[in-house]
Design a protein around this motif. Structure first.
Motif, short mmCIF file in Angstrom:
data_model
loop_
_atom_site.label_atom_id
_atom_site.label_comp_id
_atom_site.label_asym_id
_atom_site.label_seq_id
_atom_site.Cartn_x
_atom_site.Cartn_y
_atom_site.Cartn_z
N LEU A 126 5.24 -40.32 10.95
CA LEU A 126 4.71 -41.01 11.66
C LEU A 126 4.15 -40.03 12.47
CD1 LEU A 126 7.44 -44.56 11.64
CD2 LEU A 126 5.21 -43.97 10.31
N GLY A 127 5.17 -39.23 12.76
CA GLY A 127 4.48 -38.59 14.09
C GLY A 127 2.64 -38.29 13.81
N LEU A 128 2.54 -38.18 12.38
CA LEU A 128 1.06 -37.30 11.61
C LEU A 128 -0.02 -38.99 11.73
CD1 LEU A 128 1.74 -35.99 8.29
CD2 LEU A 128 1.28 -34.98 10.43
N LEU A 129 0.69 -40.12 11.60
CA LEU A 129 -0.18 -41.66 12.92
C LEU A 129 -0.45 -41.33 13.76
CD1 LEU A 129 1.22 -43.21 9.87
CD2 LEU A 129 -0.59 -41.73 9.03
N ARG A 130 -1.79 -42.22 13.82
CA ARG A 130 -2.57 -42.21 14.98
C ARG A 130 -1.43 -43.88 15.51
NH1 ARG A 130 -8.89 -42.55 14.31
NH2 ARG A 130 -7.92 -42.89 11.92
N THR A 131 -1.67 -44.62 14.22
CA THR A 131 -0.69 -46.02 14.35
C THR A 131 0.27 -46.68 13.91
OG1 THR A 131 -2.08 -47.25 13.54
CG2 THR A 131 -2.51 -46.57 15.70
N ARG A 132 1.13 -46.91 13.75
CA ARG A 132 2.24 -47.45 13.65
C ARG A 132 1.94 -48.04 12.25
NH1 ARG A 132 6.57 -51.55 13.57
NH2 ARG A 132 8.79 -50.45 12.96
N LEU A 174 6.16 -31.94 4.67
CA LEU A 174 5.38 -32.65 4.99
C LEU A 174 4.19 -31.65 5.15
CD1 LEU A 174 4.32 -35.92 5.13
CD2 LEU A 174 5.79 -35.42 7.69
N ILE A 175 2.90 -32.26 4.58
CA ILE A 175 2.02 -31.52 5.74
C ILE A 175 0.39 -31.86 5.42
CG2 ILE A 175 -0.29 -29.92 4.95
CD1 ILE A 175 1.84 -29.85 2.24
N ASP A 176 -0.06 -31.43 6.93
CA ASP A 176 -0.55 -32.50 7.70
C ASP A 176 -2.28 -32.10 6.85
OD1 ASP A 176 -3.48 -33.05 9.68
OD2 ASP A 176 -1.75 -32.42 11.67
N PRO A 177 -2.69 -33.06 6.33
CA PRO A 177 -3.79 -32.25 5.11
C PRO A 177 -5.12 -32.33 6.48
CG PRO A 177 -2.68 -34.84 4.64
CD PRO A 177 -2.06 -34.46 6.14
N ALA A 178 -5.30 -32.95 7.38
CA ALA A 178 -6.45 -31.91 7.92
C ALA A 178 -6.71 -30.64 8.65
CB ALA A 178 -6.59 -33.13 9.03
N ARG A 179 -5.19 -30.50 8.54
CA ARG A 179 -5.23 -29.23 9.29
C ARG A 179 -4.60 -28.55 7.71
NH1 ARG A 179 -0.32 -27.60 12.95
NH2 ARG A 179 -1.80 -26.20 13.26
N LEU A 180 -4.68 -29.08 6.69
CA LEU A 180 -4.49 -28.00 5.84
C LEU A 180 -5.42 -27.52 5.12
CD1 LEU A 180 -3.28 -26.47 3.05
CD2 LEU A 180 -3.11 -29.04 2.16
N THR A 181 -6.89 -28.50 5.69
CA THR A 181 -7.78 -28.92 4.82
C THR A 181 -9.13 -27.53 5.36
OG1 THR A 181 -8.21 -31.34 4.39
CG2 THR A 181 -10.44 -29.47 4.66
N THR A 182 -8.51 -27.41 7.32
CA THR A 182 -9.20 -26.16 7.41
C THR A 182 -8.69 -25.16 7.95
OG1 THR A 182 -9.26 -27.68 9.90
CG2 THR A 182 -8.77 -25.91 10.28
N GLY A 196 -0.56 -38.30 4.60
CA GLY A 196 0.14 -36.66 4.68
C GLY A 196 0.11 -36.85 3.64
N LEU A 197 0.78 -35.61 3.16
CA LEU A 197 0.90 -34.65 1.60
C LEU A 197 2.47 -34.53 2.20
CD1 LEU A 197 -0.10 -33.79 -1.39
CD2 LEU A 197 -0.93 -32.06 0.03
N VAL A 198 3.18 -34.76 0.93
CA VAL A 198 4.80 -34.47 0.61
C VAL A 198 4.07 -33.37 -0.71
CG1 VAL A 198 6.86 -34.79 0.24
CG2 VAL A 198 5.69 -36.56 1.75
N TYR A 199 5.19 -32.31 -0.69
CA TYR A 199 4.87 -31.33 -2.25
C TYR A 199 5.89 -31.08 -1.94
CZ TYR A 199 4.00 -27.72 -4.99
OH TYR A 199 4.21 -26.69 -5.68
N VAL A 200 6.42 -30.95 -3.32
CA VAL A 200 7.90 -31.34 -3.87
C VAL A 200 7.61 -30.35 -4.61
CG1 VAL A 200 9.96 -32.01 -4.53
CG2 VAL A 200 8.55 -33.28 -3.28
N LYS A 201 8.46 -29.11 -4.92
CA LYS A 201 8.50 -27.58 -5.86
C LYS A 201 9.02 -28.02 -7.71
CE LYS A 201 8.15 -23.36 -2.82
NZ LYS A 201 8.79 -22.39 -3.20
#
Length: 412
Positions: A18-24, A353-361, A391-396
């Motif tokens: 939820l912390g990655l999102l602008r609204t709930r 859990l990965i922030d997609p915007a920061r990952l793209t950068t 959001g992106l979750v990566y599971v190995k």
């Protein structure tokens, strides 16, 4: 890379999602790239428990038959039936055989047992009564809708009798003929009976809508909600059977679109009541257009339930996709180093859990090449989708579902 990928990651917790999102969001979508892996189901269960206990979410919806799901909801809210019965008869697509789903239902029942109705959590299937091989008869939904209305409104307002519906429906195997998926001429969806049933379903739905104040006074809101579900499902199935008769090149596109349209309407109805977590395949929840190759159709294209709901809810819809590294029991080994999954596979933790915007950068331009899926049951994440997910979750690694394997052997 200007930013280390590790700096874009967080623990997989409800608060960090939820912390990655602008609204709930009213509808939080958690996607999976393959079905039936209990590693992913356990992660889903963990997030749902936290969303309930810490964030006030009250419903979970999964990619299973919406009518069968009523059996599960009755069990978790009132204790009707037994856990074994619910797992055997409350799920479609074989999902009742997985330990992760069993544990979800067990926890929900235990959570609700000592709580008032206002604090209870609910379960829903949001898929139609459909399989890739065909669709169910509309009988179950259509007769349930008629029965609800017949008990609450004057007989003269009903557009037909129950016996009329029963006669028009005929034998269920007319509707469920497996040949109809490959041979449109075997479908009954454009028969005179089917066309009349579509009109009657519309008339019954209109009666349900126009008598809403009276119906809500004479019965519970839950009964009215279920009647709306029966109405959506009956009309949706009749439309699906109609498109099964189509002989144009658009046939499969229309069938896939109809299925996801039914999914979307079920999800919107759920969010009218409570904040909801939905769990399904990424392809049913993503905002970008979904595609699939099958049979003699090199490319099927449709807008997913997630895309349809997102267009309606806007920022109140959030999509968290899942990507994974290995499913060794299905021949999916570690990803190539140059793919998106290969880069994420270097992360030190089993799941992040990965922030997609920061990952793209961090990835820069050009983005990595898509991973080639070595198994038809697993769909890798297209790097081009990153700007369209929240959001992106990566599971190995996927652990094999021992419970499902032992159940399968026992049934054999």
């Amino acid at each position: 890379m200007a930013t280390d990928i590790k700096d874009t990651t967080h623990p997989v917790e409800a608060s960090t999602v939820l912390g990655l999102l602008r609204t709930r969001p009213r509808l939080l979508a958690l996607g999976e790239p393959t079905h039936g892996e209990d590693t992913l189901l356990e992660m889903r269960n963990h997030l749902f428990r936290q969303l309930v206990e810490e964030e006030g979410y009250r419903t979970i919806a999964i990619e299973s038959d919406c009518l069968l799901g009523l059996t599960v909801d009755d069990y978790v809210t009132t204790g009707t039936g037994t856990l074994d019965e619910v797992m055997a008869h409350g799920f479609s697509h074989g999902f009742g055989a997985h330990a992760g789903n069993r544990e979800l239902v067990r926890w929900m029942r235990a959570h609700n047992a000592s709580r008032p109705e206002s604090e209870q959590v609910g379960f829903a299937g949001f898929d139609g009564p459909l399989e890739i091989s065909g669709a169910e008869s509309p009988r179950r939904a259509l007769l349930a809708l008629h029965d609800y209305l017949a008990a609450a409104v004057p007989t003269e307002l009903l557009p037909c009798t129950r016996d009329t519906l029963d006669t028009l429906l005929g034998a269920d195997d007319r509707w469920t003929n497996p040949d109809a998926m490959m041979k449109p001429e075997r479908s009954v969806g454009q028969s005179s009976e089917a066309r009349r049933l579509r009109l009657l379903a519309d008339d019954l739905t209109t009666l349900l809508d126009t008598r809403t104040p009276h119906l809500l006074r004479s019965a519970s809101r839950e009964a009215w909600d279920r009647a709306r579900l029966y109405a959506r499902t009956a009309s949706g199935l009749l439309r699906y059977h109609r498109w099964m008769t189509d002989t144009s090149p658009e046939r499969m596109n229309r069938l896939f679109a109809q299925r996801d349209s039914m999914m979307a309407e079920n999800l919107l109805a759920l969010t009218d009541r409570n904040p909801t977590l939905v769990f399904a395949h990424n392809s049913h929840l993503q905002r970008v257009q979904s595609t699939m190759s099958m049979w003699d159709h090199p490319l099927v294209e449709w807008w997913s339930a997630g895309a349809l709901v997102s267009a309606r809810l806007e920022q109140e819809y959030a999509f968290v996709a899942t990507a994974l590294g290995t499913i060794r029991h299905q021949g999916v080994d570690a990803p190539d180093a140059g793919t998106l999954e290969g880069l994420l596979h270097r992360l030190p933790d089993d799941r992040r859990l990965i922030d997609p915007a920061r990952l793209t950068t961090a990835l820069g331009d050009p983005l990595p090449e898509p991973r080639e899926s070595p198994w038809f049951g697993y769909a890798s994440l297209a790097p081009s989708h990153l700007p369209h997910i929240d959001g992106l979750v990566y599971v190995k690694d996927m652990a094999q579902d021992v419970f499902a394997q032992s159940l399968s052997r026992a049934q054999d």
